[in-house]
Design a protein around this motif. Sequence first.
Motif, PDB file in Angstrom:
ATOM      1  N   GLY A   1       8.586   1.815 -16.172  1.00 16.15           N
ATOM      2  CA  GLY A   1       9.335   3.036 -15.891  1.00 16.15           C
ATOM      3  C   GLY A   1      10.141   2.926 -14.603  1.00 16.15           C
ATOM      4  O   GLY A   1      11.331   3.260 -14.560  1.00 16.15           O
ATOM      5  N   ILE A   2       9.505   2.425 -13.574  1.00 18.15           N
ATOM      6  CA  ILE A   2      10.187   2.241 -12.291  1.00 18.15           C
ATOM      7  C   ILE A   2      11.403   1.339 -12.484  1.00 18.15           C
ATOM      8  O   ILE A   2      12.520   1.638 -12.066  1.00 18.15           O
ATOM      9  N   SER A   3      11.140   0.240 -13.153  1.00 20.41           N
ATOM     10  CA  SER A   3      12.153  -0.783 -13.391  1.00 20.41           C
ATOM     11  C   SER A   3      13.370  -0.220 -14.120  1.00 20.41           C
ATOM     12  O   SER A   3      14.510  -0.516 -13.778  1.00 20.41           O
ATOM     13  N   GLU A   4      13.094   0.579 -15.090  1.00 21.18           N
ATOM     14  CA  GLU A   4      14.164   1.149 -15.908  1.00 21.18           C
ATOM     15  C   GLU A   4      15.131   1.957 -15.042  1.00 21.18           C
ATOM     16  O   GLU A   4      16.348   1.757 -15.092  1.00 21.18           O
ATOM     17  N   ILE A   5      14.598   2.859 -14.257  1.00 19.61           N
ATOM     18  CA  ILE A   5      15.459   3.716 -13.440  1.00 19.61           C
ATOM     19  C   ILE A   5      16.112   2.919 -12.308  1.00 19.61           C
ATOM     20  O   ILE A   5      17.273   3.140 -11.952  1.00 19.61           O
ATOM     21  N   ALA A   6      15.358   1.978 -11.759  1.00 22.55           N
ATOM     22  CA  ALA A   6      15.922   1.145 -10.704  1.00 22.55           C
ATOM     23  C   ALA A   6      17.143   0.407 -11.238  1.00 22.55           C
ATOM     24  O   ALA A   6      18.203   0.385 -10.603  1.00 22.55           O
ATOM     25  N   ASP A   7      17.002  -0.165 -12.398  1.00 19.82           N
ATOM     26  CA  ASP A   7      18.108  -0.898 -13.012  1.00 19.82           C
ATOM     27  C   ASP A   7      19.321   0.001 -13.226  1.00 19.82           C
ATOM     28  O   ASP A   7      20.445  -0.355 -12.881  1.00 19.82           O
ATOM     29  N   GLU A   8      19.070   1.176 -13.746  1.00 16.09           N
ATOM     30  CA  GLU A   8      20.174   2.110 -13.999  1.00 16.09           C
ATOM     31  C   GLU A   8      20.937   2.433 -12.723  1.00 16.09           C
ATOM     32  O   GLU A   8      22.097   2.815 -12.759  1.00 16.09           O
ATOM     33  N   ASN A   9      20.255   2.312 -11.592  1.00 15.28           N
ATOM     34  CA  ASN A   9      20.885   2.704 -10.335  1.00 15.28           C
ATOM     35  C   ASN A   9      21.181   1.542  -9.392  1.00 15.28           C
ATOM     36  O   ASN A   9      21.400   1.744  -8.200  1.00 15.28           O
ATOM     37  N   GLY A  10      21.163   0.352  -9.970  1.00 16.71           N
ATOM     38  CA  GLY A  10      21.517  -0.811  -9.171  1.00 16.71           C
ATOM     39  C   GLY A  10      20.587  -1.101  -8.020  1.00 16.71           C
ATOM     40  O   GLY A  10      20.991  -1.647  -7.003  1.00 16.71           O
ATOM     41  N   MET A  11      19.343  -0.717  -8.188  1.00 21.79           N
ATOM     42  CA  MET A  11      18.370  -0.971  -7.122  1.00 21.79           C
ATOM     43  C   MET A  11      17.579  -2.238  -7.440  1.00 21.79           C
ATOM     44  O   MET A  11      17.290  -2.535  -8.589  1.00 21.79           O
ATOM     45  N   THR A  12      17.188  -2.931  -6.403  1.00 18.86           N
ATOM     46  CA  THR A  12      16.407  -4.151  -6.551  1.00 18.86           C
ATOM     47  C   THR A  12      14.966  -3.879  -6.160  1.00 18.86           C
ATOM     48  O   THR A  12      14.713  -3.217  -5.158  1.00 18.86           O
ATOM     49  N   LEU A  13      14.034  -4.403  -6.942  1.00 16.78           N
ATOM     50  CA  LEU A  13      12.625  -4.146  -6.665  1.00 16.78           C
ATOM     51  C   LEU A  13      11.944  -5.318  -5.971  1.00 16.78           C
ATOM     52  O   LEU A  13      12.082  -6.462  -6.393  1.00 16.78           O
ATOM     53  N   ILE A  14      11.233  -5.001  -4.928  1.00 13.19           N
ATOM     54  CA  ILE A  14      10.372  -5.997  -4.287  1.00 13.19           C
ATOM     55  C   ILE A  14       8.948  -5.626  -4.598  1.00 13.19           C
ATOM     56  O   ILE A  14       8.518  -4.503  -4.340  1.00 13.19           O
ATOM     57  N   PHE A  15       8.256  -6.569  -5.192  1.00 14.83           N
ATOM     58  CA  PHE A  15       6.984  -6.255  -5.812  1.00 14.83           C
ATOM     59  C   PHE A  15       5.777  -6.876  -5.118  1.00 14.83           C
ATOM     60  O   PHE A  15       5.785  -8.046  -4.762  1.00 14.83           O
ATOM     61  N   CYS A  16       4.725  -6.091  -4.944  1.00 14.71           N
ATOM     62  CA  CYS A  16       3.475  -6.606  -4.389  1.00 14.71           C
ATOM     63  C   CYS A  16       2.279  -6.092  -5.168  1.00 14.71           C
ATOM     64  O   CYS A  16       2.199  -4.912  -5.484  1.00 14.71           O
ATOM     65  N   ASP A  17       1.365  -6.966  -5.439  1.00 12.18           N
ATOM     66  CA  ASP A  17       0.089  -6.599  -6.059  1.00 12.18           C
ATOM     67  C   ASP A  17      -0.994  -6.777  -5.004  1.00 12.18           C
ATOM     68  O   ASP A  17      -1.211  -7.866  -4.507  1.00 12.18           O
ATOM     69  N   THR A  18      -1.669  -5.694  -4.644  1.00 14.04           N
ATOM     70  CA  THR A  18      -2.650  -5.810  -3.560  1.00 14.04           C
ATOM     71  C   THR A  18      -4.035  -6.196  -4.048  1.00 14.04           C
ATOM     72  O   THR A  18      -4.930  -6.418  -3.244  1.00 14.04           O
ATOM     73  N   ASN A  19      -4.205  -6.223  -5.346  1.00 10.42           N
ATOM     74  CA  ASN A  19      -5.506  -6.594  -5.893  1.00 10.42           C
ATOM     75  C   ASN A  19      -6.615  -5.718  -5.312  1.00 10.42           C
ATOM     76  O   ASN A  19      -7.728  -6.177  -5.103  1.00 10.42           O
ATOM     77  N   ASN A  20      -6.285  -4.466  -5.051  1.00 11.19           N
ATOM     78  CA  ASN A  20      -7.255  -3.503  -4.525  1.00 11.19           C
ATOM     79  C   ASN A  20      -7.906  -3.971  -3.232  1.00 11.19           C
ATOM     80  O   ASN A  20      -9.072  -3.645  -2.970  1.00 11.19           O
ATOM     81  N   ASN A  21      -7.167  -4.714  -2.473  1.00  8.53           N
ATOM     82  CA  ASN A  21      -7.717  -5.338  -1.280  1.00  8.53           C
ATOM     83  C   ASN A  21      -6.950  -4.859  -0.043  1.00  8.53           C
ATOM     84  O   ASN A  21      -5.740  -5.022   0.076  1.00  8.53           O
ATOM     85  N   VAL A  22      -7.689  -4.248   0.880  1.00  5.08           N
ATOM     86  CA  VAL A  22      -7.052  -3.628   2.035  1.00  5.08           C
ATOM     87  C   VAL A  22      -6.291  -4.631   2.897  1.00  5.08           C
ATOM     88  O   VAL A  22      -5.245  -4.320   3.463  1.00  5.08           O
ATOM     89  N   ILE A  23      -6.824  -5.826   3.020  1.00  2.00           N
ATOM     90  CA  ILE A  23      -6.146  -6.859   3.810  1.00  2.00           C
ATOM     91  C   ILE A  23      -4.786  -7.173   3.202  1.00  2.00           C
ATOM     92  O   ILE A  23      -3.760  -7.222   3.886  1.00  2.00           O
ATOM     93  N   LYS A  24      -4.798  -7.360   1.906  1.00  2.00           N
ATOM     94  CA  LYS A  24      -3.541  -7.660   1.219  1.00  2.00           C
ATOM     95  C   LYS A  24      -2.580  -6.491   1.316  1.00  2.00           C
ATOM     96  O   LYS A  24      -1.366  -6.666   1.402  1.00  2.00           O
ATOM     97  N   GLU A  25      -3.130  -5.297   1.279  1.00  2.00           N
ATOM     98  CA  GLU A  25      -2.292  -4.107   1.377  1.00  2.00           C
ATOM     99  C   GLU A  25      -1.553  -4.098   2.723  1.00  2.00           C
ATOM    100  O   GLU A  25      -0.350  -3.827   2.776  1.00  2.00           O
ATOM    101  N   LYS A  26      -2.272  -4.447   3.753  1.00  2.00           N
ATOM    102  CA  LYS A  26      -1.649  -4.485   5.066  1.00  2.00           C
ATOM    103  C   LYS A  26      -0.524  -5.531   5.090  1.00  2.00           C
ATOM    104  O   LYS A  26       0.585  -5.268   5.553  1.00  2.00           O
ATOM    105  N   ARG A  27      -0.827  -6.686   4.574  1.00  2.00           N
ATOM    106  CA  ARG A  27       0.185  -7.741   4.536  1.00  2.00           C
ATOM    107  C   ARG A  27       1.399  -7.301   3.730  1.00  2.00           C
ATOM    108  O   ARG A  27       2.549  -7.535   4.113  1.00  2.00           O
TER     109      ARG A  27
END
Lengths: 339, 339
Positions: A81-107
């Motif tokens: 869903g995010i991707s669809e609207i982003a595409d329609e509006n010429g936005m680029t997505l930077i993606f992160c998966d935190t794996n439910n991990n606070v350390i990764k979230e900070k990074r």
Amino acid sequence: MRLTINDIAKKANVSKSTVSRVLNNSGYVNKETREKIEKVIKENAYYPSAQARSLSKRESNTIGVIIPEADNSFFGEVLRGISEIADENGMTLIFCDTNNNVIKEKRALDMIIMQRVKGLIFTPVNDHSNDEVEQKLKQKLRALNIPTVLLDRGIENSEWDGVFFENYKSAYKATEILINEGHKKIGVITGDLNLKIGRDRYRGFLDALKDYNIPALKKYIYIGNFSVEKAYQVSKQFLEDNDLPDALLTSNNRTTLGLLKALNEKNVLPGKDIAVIGIDNIEVLDILGYKISCVARDTVEMGRLAMRLLLERFENPKKERENCIMPFKINLKGSEKKL
Amino acid sequence: MRLTINDIAKKANVSKSTVSRVLNNSGYVNKETREKIEKVIKENAYYPSAQARSLSKRESNTIGVIIPEADNSFFGEVLRGISEIADENGMTLIFCDTNNNVIKEKRALDMIIMQRVKGLIFTPVNDHSNDEVEQKLKQKLRALNIPTVLLDRGIENSEWDGVFFENYKSAYKATEILINEGHKKIGVITGDLNLKIGRDRYRGFLDALKDYNIPALKKYIYIGNFSVEKAYQVSKQFLEDNDLPDALLTSNNRTTLGLLKALNEKNVLPGKDIAVIGIDNIEVLDILGYKISCVARDTVEMGRLAMRLLLERFENPKKERENCIMPFKINLKGSEKKL
DNA sequence: TTGTAGGCGTTATCAT
DNA sequence: ATGATAACGCCTACAA
């Protein structure tokens, strides 16, 4: 080496400002020179550098997306869903998966800052058993200081836009359905009570019982954590103790699956031996003809909505904070009954 | 406005070159000044701009990821694998979902070019019924001229690294299992034969039959397209015609689900009334105690591998093209039999 | 209508 | 060990 605006300018015998003008459709530029430049651009397959561009304009068109479980179908659909609207509006997505991990979230957050994104869609890991963690997260988010939409999981006293599910109400409603079916011994397999969404769903359950003057019996309240495994364990336990409730609410797709696994092993049939209603629809169950009633949300739409909220915020930075609650659908298929 | 390296330099009473040195751990810098600068950086929560950085260094650390179906659990899991290795190596992911749409694919590629990514992981839409489309794609990929790893779906005569599933062999093996079980009338629900992965799996099936001198009967070959719906339709058809094969191979997770839906409706039991073996494991089926045998791949690992391939290519740009084939696992649960 | 010059936030090359 | 200075590729006044 990749071509630059200078190369194009030279090839077209103009200055780079003029090229810039046609790139951005800004200012005046003679029709013929425009056409010539466009031709050169096309022939050389020139694509301007987004980095240089946003450095110069002091504004990017990238959106950060931070989610905790890329391999969870819920987030897969949200991402679509995010991707669809982003595409329609010429936005680029930077993606992160935190794996439910606070350390990764900070990074991830740090990376997002360095990328100078224009906005952020964010589902916090949110295991705030520890309050300090939450405070630090809020600080970081404030320091980020860009339009942010919280998705699915909120933050206490949030100052950001958000798209959430009607956790409380959907659980309340589901419980109400069980009550109206005439069940008396009504139980629940909760989600992770460290998460607000877990607590809210649980509260919905409790309040429904209270409003209808039905006792909430402790022995029918099984504490889960949104995982299949845990739900399976607690289910197995009460099946072995042979003390089933008449009806059972589960707290998300995984919880439902854990329950079903256990019921299945003991040949206990939902809709017959025990009434079951879940939160979240599970597509595969429908395909297999497994009729499990549920309250469900439109996940792809949640993603679209989050992205739209962000776009609106860009348009109007000072508009009031928006807290969108996705309405839920009720999907009755028979398992809410017990024969 | 966000702080810049200049602000930090001023606050620390040094030049920005020195700040840059501590940021990059390069060149000489006195221990005390380093500490002072680090203190200022921390206190002011300064994060250097990745854009300015890569503009200056003429190199970014972003990786483009283009996939066709974010809402397909296979890609969700792949994404998790990619993400994991990217994170370990300080790489930033730029994400695009093409929705299996060639137009969007083109746009995604353009965007990737403009973002000046360092590498690309790419699953083409790949509906090359039309050859011109494929040629243009190859041209575009060549023009991109960056390390690229093709994932799951290949390109004819590829000049890029790739991570693929053993499409042919897994189908062959699955068919072999059915043959060894003694089945004679063996059928298949194919995937999309416009896709190479669809054709390869189909070939594996045919070759296995041939090698064992078992006739491939046309009436037991059902043409699908990897979707639940289509598999359901063809299955329903042969069930109504009441002319079932003894054993059936399905071509991916969706195909299996479509078949199961139809079988279910007619109360035909896999492992008893008909032998079934599928490509792809379906987690939910295990949870529900639905025993469907299959050949399966490690999807998360495919993502990790793709990312690792890219990193190796960065290290050693001229190394030979790598074509990794993920081995498959065989998962027998009983449905390969017919009683 | 077009071109010149300066700046965006970094890094890299020289001096010092 | 540190500081000027010139890139990097683009945009944006401002001048012509």
